[in-house]
Design a protein around this motif. Sequence first.
Motif, PDB file in Angstrom:
ATOM      1  N   LYS A 268       0.869  -1.176   0.000  1.00  0.00           N
ATOM      2  CA  LYS A 268       0.000   0.000   0.000  1.00  0.00           C
ATOM      3  C   LYS A 268       0.907   1.227   0.000  1.00  0.00           C
ATOM      4  O   LYS A 268       1.588   1.516   0.985  1.00  0.00           O
ATOM      5  N   ARG A 269       0.935   1.918  -1.116  1.00  0.00           N
ATOM      6  CA  ARG A 269       1.873   3.023  -1.294  1.00  0.00           C
ATOM      7  C   ARG A 269       1.226   4.362  -0.957  1.00  0.00           C
ATOM      8  O   ARG A 269       0.021   4.460  -0.764  1.00  0.00           O
ATOM      9  N   PHE A 270       2.065   5.399  -0.949  1.00  0.00           N
ATOM     10  CA  PHE A 270       1.595   6.773  -0.787  1.00  0.00           C
ATOM     11  C   PHE A 270       2.148   7.624  -1.931  1.00  0.00           C
ATOM     12  O   PHE A 270       3.205   7.331  -2.484  1.00  0.00           O
ATOM     13  N   ALA A 376      -2.985   9.241   0.055  1.00  0.00           N
ATOM     14  CA  ALA A 376      -3.362   8.086  -0.753  1.00  0.00           C
ATOM     15  C   ALA A 376      -3.417   8.432  -2.238  1.00  0.00           C
ATOM     16  O   ALA A 376      -3.255   7.555  -3.090  1.00  0.00           O
ATOM     17  N   ALA A 377      -3.656   9.680  -2.570  1.00  0.00           N
ATOM     18  CA  ALA A 377      -3.656  10.158  -3.942  1.00  0.00           C
ATOM     19  C   ALA A 377      -3.008  11.539  -3.938  1.00  0.00           C
ATOM     20  O   ALA A 377      -2.783  12.132  -2.878  1.00  0.00           O
ATOM     21  N   GLN A 429     -13.591   4.157  -1.195  1.00  0.00           N
ATOM     22  CA  GLN A 429     -13.326   2.940  -1.954  1.00  0.00           C
ATOM     23  C   GLN A 429     -12.166   3.197  -2.914  1.00  0.00           C
ATOM     24  O   GLN A 429     -12.300   3.968  -3.858  1.00  0.00           O
ATOM     25  N   GLU A 430     -11.046   2.552  -2.664  1.00  0.00           N
ATOM     26  CA  GLU A 430      -9.893   2.750  -3.530  1.00  0.00           C
ATOM     27  C   GLU A 430      -9.955   1.813  -4.734  1.00  0.00           C
ATOM     28  O   GLU A 430     -10.362   0.661  -4.622  1.00  0.00           O
ATOM     29  N   LYS A 431      -9.552   2.322  -5.876  1.00  0.00           N
ATOM     30  CA  LYS A 431      -9.510   1.529  -7.098  1.00  0.00           C
ATOM     31  C   LYS A 431      -8.226   0.697  -7.131  1.00  0.00           C
ATOM     32  O   LYS A 431      -7.303   0.933  -6.345  1.00  0.00           O
ATOM     33  N   PRO A 432      -8.142  -0.269  -8.044  1.00  0.00           N
ATOM     34  CA  PRO A 432      -6.977  -1.168  -8.047  1.00  0.00           C
ATOM     35  C   PRO A 432      -5.624  -0.477  -8.158  1.00  0.00           C
ATOM     36  O   PRO A 432      -4.639  -0.958  -7.592  1.00  0.00           O
ATOM     37  N   LEU A 433      -5.546   0.644  -8.886  1.00  0.00           N
ATOM     38  CA  LEU A 433      -4.260   1.323  -9.061  1.00  0.00           C
ATOM     39  C   LEU A 433      -4.173   2.642  -8.291  1.00  0.00           C
ATOM     40  O   LEU A 433      -3.244   3.427  -8.519  1.00  0.00           O
TER      41      LEU A 433
END
Length: 682
Positions: A268-270, A376-377, A429-433
């Motif tokens: 899980k990146r930032f 997260a984004a 809700q996070e998307k796959p990428l």
Amino acid sequence: MKSRWSDSEFNTVVDAYVAKGINRDLAIRTYTTRILGVDPELVLHGGGNTSVKTVFTEMDGSEVEVLCVKGSGWDMGTIEPQGLPAVRLEPLKAMVNFETLSDDDMVMLQRRLLIDPSAPNPSVEAILHALLPFKHIDHTHANAIVSLTNQPNGEAIVRELFPDAIIVPYVMPGFDLAKACDAAFKANPKGDGMILLKHGIFTWSEDPRTSYEDMIEKIDRAEKRIARGNPKPFKSIAVPGGLASAAEIAPILRGALAIDSGTEGAPKRFVLEHRSSDRILDFCNAETVGSLVRRGNATPEHVIHIKRYGVALPAPEAGKLDEWKAIVAKAVADYEADYKAYFERNNARAGGIKRMLDPKPRVFYVAGVGLFAAGAARKNAIVGADVAEATIEVISNAEGIDAFEALSEEDLFDIEYWSLEQVKLTKVQEKPLTRQVAIVTGAASGLGLAVAEALKAEGAELALFDISEEPLKAAAKKLGGLPVVCDVTDPAAVDAAVAKVAQHFGGVDILISNAGAAFQGSLLKVDEATFRKAFDLNFWSHHYVARAVVRVMETQKTGGALVFNVSKQAVNPGADFGPYGTSKAALMALMRQYAVEHGASGITSNAVNADRIRTGLMTDQMVADRSKARGLTPEDYMRGNMLKREVTGADVAAAFVHLAKARTSTGAVITVDGGNVAAMMR
């Protein structure tokens, strides 16, 4: 602090909304909310709120008094009338008569009172707005005010500066704050505004401009008080020469933040945002920065964006980044341990019912380089950086007068783990990428643009490379990506472009190496210059970009994905296509070599083998030429496969996205051509 009020702008905005059937008071409130919200010195990312009391007409023609108050999730700077939901005023005011009221019950009861049941939740301070007996009420978390209140003698300072204001000690926002402010107002109903210690300020009036300009005047007064303090309150360290750049250290920070998701190869990146200015560097270079960053937040809601405190790091010297990386790893580990202890002791106080959020820091303050905020984004990282900058300003202002003193950790924990905030998190809700950064070359048009669109739909942050500047800017504007004008056949330009991406986002996770051109000619007749151009673009450029990206990935230590655009010409060469086919065959070999050499680092390297896709590369003219050479109509040529279907750019883009997400495929080629025996991989 200067007033942003404009009579002409006011009339234009209000008249336009009224012409659309919007209540005039609500139209006015929309304008005045915006001119407060666009000033980051007053309002940041959801902080603050406004309201107006007015009368709405029900469907049966009856009239009802309502409070239009800022709704949850709306940005004051860009608010629309629907962002100020109307709540029935009298029953809202009556809610203060409850002895106690949980946050969840308060939200539920406020929703029952909405005129429009589909409207957003009213502000948690709606009851307070309802109780104050004024038509227009403004509330901000102005930096200047919290700079004065967030210090040991803050209350004395604001009492001296605002002798007629109502001063309220800190109470957590919501029902308890409404009751506390109601009692304070009743004790001093002629008070000139209200200052909430370590929180913000309220102004009010029957007239919208008076309320707004009273806010501006009070903030201006606070700023002038701050100006009497020491503008340079920090003694700076001597920063060594030869510093590493932000682009060099960002991947180190990003790698240190990555969280084990429980799925191997899918951390899980930032995403990071870097900021550097004279004020930021003065703070990051302060001798006492290690203590300053642990003081706490400027206002309570900031804990949601940047946690309770940040991490101070020494200056990174070029040539000594391995040592600096070890310092970062220890600092993050220490932060996590401290966060877990903070959670455990405060969760015990809360009855053990809370679930711990991730314990990673959100802001790094790096001597000589500046601050890095994580999210997260990219939009979250920007919010964090804005909040961190405001924190620096508030701490600097407070230290220039006396000393910065934030809320207690108990108060900050109660906001960070507030049930109302936890509900918001469960809805994300996070998307796959999501959390991944992708570079796409040849992204301004054709297949590259189609792949970029597909990656965006999956949540990726985009860096778009192309040599055509205007089409590139248009593509980046459309997709919200970073446009990078780059000649991918120039290795120095490529290194600079990838460094730009690393500084902008913190690193790279996906490379779609797509740029190419279909150089034609038979081997005996094609000139050497054309042959070399074919290899420069279809082979060497892919190596230059992959090499620069893999260096970043190896620094991050979080794996990554390389996906190359090869062609059926690599395995099924056609007549008079020698420069294209041989350069693409070399590219396929390059892809496999990267798979061999970097698989142990979790970096996958794969390719898409596509054929006959109408793009800027395969133009209608080329389709006509190739079909004529084979004695076919263009329609038959494009459907000349086993499935008798024309392959589209979207079909090929889906293959690229699949390989970008594939955890356990490397050295592989996916063929997207509708079925061609001669081009099948053996």
